[in-house]
Design a protein around this motif. Structure first.
Motif, PDB file in Angstrom:
ATOM      1  N   LEU A   1      29.859  29.102   1.403  1.00  0.00           N
ATOM      2  CA  LEU A   1      30.005  28.391   2.673  1.00  0.00           C
ATOM      3  C   LEU A   1      29.542  29.292   3.808  1.00  0.00           C
ATOM      4  O   LEU A   1      29.718  30.513   3.744  1.00  0.00           O
ATOM      5  N   PRO A   2      28.997  28.720   4.865  1.00  0.00           N
ATOM      6  CA  PRO A   2      28.622  29.532   6.027  1.00  0.00           C
ATOM      7  C   PRO A   2      29.848  30.216   6.626  1.00  0.00           C
ATOM      8  O   PRO A   2      30.947  29.657   6.638  1.00  0.00           O
ATOM      9  N   LEU A   3      29.663  31.425   7.118  1.00  0.00           N
ATOM     10  CA  LEU A   3      30.743  32.193   7.728  1.00  0.00           C
ATOM     11  C   LEU A   3      31.406  31.401   8.849  1.00  0.00           C
ATOM     12  O   LEU A   3      32.625  31.466   9.038  1.00  0.00           O
ATOM     13  N   SER A   4      30.613  30.627   9.594  1.00  0.00           N
ATOM     14  CA  SER A   4      31.157  29.869  10.723  1.00  0.00           C
ATOM     15  C   SER A   4      32.157  28.797  10.276  1.00  0.00           C
ATOM     16  O   SER A   4      33.030  28.405  11.041  1.00  0.00           O
ATOM     17  N   ILE A   5      32.067  28.334   9.026  1.00  0.00           N
ATOM     18  CA  ILE A   5      33.021  27.345   8.511  1.00  0.00           C
ATOM     19  C   ILE A   5      34.280  28.042   7.994  1.00  0.00           C
ATOM     20  O   ILE A   5      35.396  27.610   8.246  1.00  0.00           O
ATOM     21  N   VAL A   6      34.089  29.156   7.283  1.00  0.00           N
ATOM     22  CA  VAL A   6      35.226  29.871   6.704  1.00  0.00           C
ATOM     23  C   VAL A   6      36.055  30.543   7.796  1.00  0.00           C
ATOM     24  O   VAL A   6      37.281  30.516   7.767  1.00  0.00           O
ATOM     25  N   PHE A   7      35.391  31.151   8.762  1.00  0.00           N
ATOM     26  CA  PHE A   7      36.052  31.840   9.869  1.00  0.00           C
ATOM     27  C   PHE A   7      35.507  31.302  11.193  1.00  0.00           C
ATOM     28  O   PHE A   7      34.677  31.937  11.833  1.00  0.00           O
ATOM     29  N   PRO A   8      35.979  30.140  11.636  1.00  0.00           N
ATOM     30  CA  PRO A   8      35.396  29.527  12.838  1.00  0.00           C
ATOM     31  C   PRO A   8      35.599  30.347  14.116  1.00  0.00           C
ATOM     32  O   PRO A   8      34.821  30.219  15.048  1.00  0.00           O
ATOM     33  N   ASN A   9      36.599  31.204  14.165  1.00  0.00           N
ATOM     34  CA  ASN A   9      36.861  31.999  15.369  1.00  0.00           C
ATOM     35  C   ASN A   9      36.419  33.451  15.204  1.00  0.00           C
ATOM     36  O   ASN A   9      36.874  34.323  15.947  1.00  0.00           O
ATOM     37  N   PHE A  10      35.540  33.710  14.242  1.00  0.00           N
ATOM     38  CA  PHE A  10      35.099  35.078  13.963  1.00  0.00           C
ATOM     39  C   PHE A  10      34.364  35.666  15.170  1.00  0.00           C
ATOM     40  O   PHE A  10      33.510  35.028  15.762  1.00  0.00           O
ATOM     41  N   LYS A  11      34.734  36.897  15.512  1.00  0.00           N
ATOM     42  CA  LYS A  11      34.051  37.624  16.584  1.00  0.00           C
ATOM     43  C   LYS A  11      33.683  38.996  16.048  1.00  0.00           C
ATOM     44  O   LYS A  11      34.454  39.610  15.308  1.00  0.00           O
ATOM     45  N   GLU A  12      32.517  39.470  16.406  1.00  0.00           N
ATOM     46  CA  GLU A  12      32.074  40.787  15.965  1.00  0.00           C
ATOM     47  C   GLU A  12      32.971  41.853  16.582  1.00  0.00           C
ATOM     48  O   GLU A  12      33.346  41.761  17.758  1.00  0.00           O
ATOM     49  N   ILE A  13      33.340  42.846  15.768  1.00  0.00           N
ATOM     50  CA  ILE A  13      34.163  43.946  16.243  1.00  0.00           C
ATOM     51  C   ILE A  13      33.549  45.269  15.794  1.00  0.00           C
ATOM     52  O   ILE A  13      32.703  45.296  14.905  1.00  0.00           O
ATOM     53  N   SER A  14      33.962  46.344  16.422  1.00  0.00           N
ATOM     54  CA  SER A  14      33.577  47.669  15.953  1.00  0.00           C
ATOM     55  C   SER A  14      34.850  48.483  15.778  1.00  0.00           C
ATOM     56  O   SER A  14      35.869  48.204  16.423  1.00  0.00           O
ATOM     57  N   PHE A  15      34.798  49.453  14.889  1.00  0.00           N
ATOM     58  CA  PHE A  15      35.981  50.248  14.609  1.00  0.00           C
ATOM     59  C   PHE A  15      35.554  51.568  13.988  1.00  0.00           C
ATOM     60  O   PHE A  15      34.434  51.715  13.519  1.00  0.00           O
ATOM     61  N   CYS A  16      36.458  52.526  13.985  1.00  0.00           N
ATOM     62  CA  CYS A  16      36.222  53.835  13.372  1.00  0.00           C
ATOM     63  C   CYS A  16      36.935  53.878  12.033  1.00  0.00           C
ATOM     64  O   CYS A  16      38.029  53.340  11.886  1.00  0.00           O
ATOM     65  N   VAL A  17      36.314  54.529  11.073  1.00  0.00           N
ATOM     66  CA  VAL A  17      36.905  54.696   9.748  1.00  0.00           C
ATOM     67  C   VAL A  17      37.318  56.147   9.608  1.00  0.00           C
ATOM     68  O   VAL A  17      36.503  57.051   9.768  1.00  0.00           O
ATOM     69  N   SER A  18      38.589  56.393   9.329  1.00  0.00           N
ATOM     70  CA  SER A  18      39.090  57.759   9.215  1.00  0.00           C
ATOM     71  C   SER A  18      39.295  58.193   7.778  1.00  0.00           C
ATOM     72  O   SER A  18      39.483  59.377   7.504  1.00  0.00           O
ATOM     73  N   ALA A  19      39.234  57.241   6.829  1.00  0.00           N
ATOM     74  CA  ALA A  19      39.426  57.581   5.425  1.00  0.00           C
ATOM     75  C   ALA A  19      38.778  56.521   4.543  1.00  0.00           C
ATOM     76  O   ALA A  19      38.581  55.380   4.976  1.00  0.00           O
ATOM     77  N   ILE A  20      38.466  56.919   3.325  1.00  0.00           N
ATOM     78  CA  ILE A  20      37.946  56.000   2.312  1.00  0.00           C
ATOM     79  C   ILE A  20      38.854  56.140   1.104  1.00  0.00           C
ATOM     80  O   ILE A  20      39.197  57.250   0.697  1.00  0.00           O
ATOM     81  N   SER A  21      39.234  55.016   0.513  1.00  0.00           N
ATOM     82  CA  SER A  21      40.061  55.044  -0.687  1.00  0.00           C
ATOM     83  C   SER A  21      39.234  54.608  -1.887  1.00  0.00           C
ATOM     84  O   SER A  21      38.547  53.581  -1.824  1.00  0.00           O
TER      85      SER A  21
END
Length: 85
Positions: free
Chosen positions: A42-62
């Motif tokens: 399904l298109p992302l717009s249908i699955v997550f209709p209120n999706f907004k692009e975000i940015s974030f920092c990653v401090s660890a990987i598991s």
């Protein structure tokens, strides 16, 4: 993404030295937000209709272990790697 690609390259080289074949696909860092059963996409717009692009920092990987069960995959942490800033 550059540091993550270097980490992946180092990990792949060490695993190859242990006899594991390299991954034939090009490495593309990503985060899995959701999975669905079946082949229908399904298109992302249908699955997550209120999706907004975000940015974030990653401090660890598991590093996670995936165990397949009749009820679906069960994920358990193997090791955590803190990233240098």
């Amino acid at each position: 993404a550059g540091r993550l690609k270097r980490l992946q390259g180092t990990l792949e080289a060490k695993l190859e030295a242990l006899g594991f074949p390299p991954e034939p696909r090009h490495f593309r860092p990503h985060i899995t937000v959701a999975r669905s059963r079946g082949r229908r996409r399904l298109p992302l717009s249908i699955v997550f209709p209120n999706f907004k692009e975000i940015s974030f920092c990653v401090s660890a990987i598991s590093l996670m272990k995936s165990s397949l069960t009749p009820g679906g995959a069960v994920y358990s942490p193997v090791r955590r790697f803190d990233l240098e800033s």
